[in-house]
Design a protein around this motif. Structure first.
Motif: not given
Ligand code: NAD
Length: 268
Positions: A43, A66-68, A70-71, A74, A118
């Motif tokens: 993130l 950039r990457c979440d 938990s999504d 993404q 997460v």
């Protein structure tokens, strides 16, 4: 940088989550040193840029995104980018994580869900997504950063400990389900390690001294200490190792009997 390929990682596409700081960054640097091509997710974009800079200075190559984690959308987009630019994923290091205080009797459900999401669900999402690329190449290695907290209850961070225990079982489960596809899955359990996450524990020299004194090897761990074990498990050197956990903690969790008085059994 001169690479020896004893790890079998030369040119291999390796994905590291949480690569913008601490242990994830250490893993990225160690894999780059072995000649891997890296897709780095976090993130924290500034942190990712710093990691990329350090890899470049050492003569390595990385792509940052950039990457979440938990999504799922993404992660899917990041996986498509990595496949297009670097080729199919050979190694996934799941390291992105959060630690939040909160006694279980008063922990809001949203906090519980956030930590589980997460620290555990995102590991599953990344394993599933990048695992598809590994299945295509009929080979791969997953290394999950769990924690000594997976086996040891830790005051006031119960959601974290439960998530980490889940990571240990997720890893064993993947090891068995995906062994027929040539994919290995293992965990590294760090002990007390100096990173961004634990920075608040390491500002007071007296607390650092007491934490260090609790560790048989006499010092707090550094990201590279953890990364060495991760690189081993990711590499061909560990080609017959799956469903295992390696604890890297300077002997901390093995030292319980050294903490109690035992008259007659103490060095005079
Ligand atoms: P850190 O805070 O330095 O690094 C964690 C990174 O994960 C950060 O860059 C953060 O931005 C990123 N991150 C957090 N949530 C994210 C999300 N949703 N998507 C993408 N990235 C996200 O901490 P660290 O100590 O290096 O932690 C790395 C791993 O090691 C974690 O899984 C942690 O639980 C584990 N661990 C750490 C210790 C320790 O003492 N530091 C001990 C045992 C286990």
């Amino acid at each position: 940088m001169t690479h020896t390929d004893s790890f079998g990682l030369q040119g291999a596409t390796c994905v590291v989550t949480g690569a913008g700081s601490g242990i994830g960054r250490g893993c990225a640097l160690a894999l780059a040193e072995a000649g891997a091509r890296l897709l780095l997710l976090d993130l924290n974009e500034a942190g990712l840029s710093d990691t990329r800079k350090q890899i470049e200075q050492a003569g390595g190559h990385s792509l940052i995104q950039r990457c979440d984690t938990s999504d799922p959308d993404q992660v899917e987009r990041a996986a498509a980018l990595g496949e297009r630019e670097l080729g199919e994923c050979a190694v996934l290091v799941n390291a992105a994580g959060i630690l939040r205080p909160g006694p279980l009797d008063a922990l809001p459900l949203a906090e519980w869900n956030k930590v589980l999401s997460v620290n555990l669900t995102a590991y599953f999402i990344c394993a599933q997504t990048f695992g598809r690329q590994m299945r295509q190449r009929k080979r791969g290695a997953l290394v999950h950063i769990a924690s000594i907290a997976a086996d040891h209850a830790t005051p006031f961070s119960g959601s974290y400990s439960v998530a980490k225990a889940g990571v240990a079982m997720l890893s064993r489960q993947l090891a068995i389900e995906w062994a027929p596809h040539g994919i290995r899955s293992n965990c590294v359990n760090p002990g007390l390690t100096e990173t961004g996450m634990t920075a608040p524990f390491h500002t007071d020299p007296d607390i650092v001294r007491r934490r260090s004194a609790a560790i048989p090897l006499g010092r707090i761990g550094q990201p590279l200490d953890i990364a060495q074990a991760v690189r081993f498990l990711a590499s061909d050197m560990a080609h017959y190792v799956t469903g295992q956990e390696i604890t890297v903690d300077g002997g901390f969790v093995r030292s319980v009997m050294a903490t109690v008085p035992r008259p007659g059994y103490e060095r005079p």
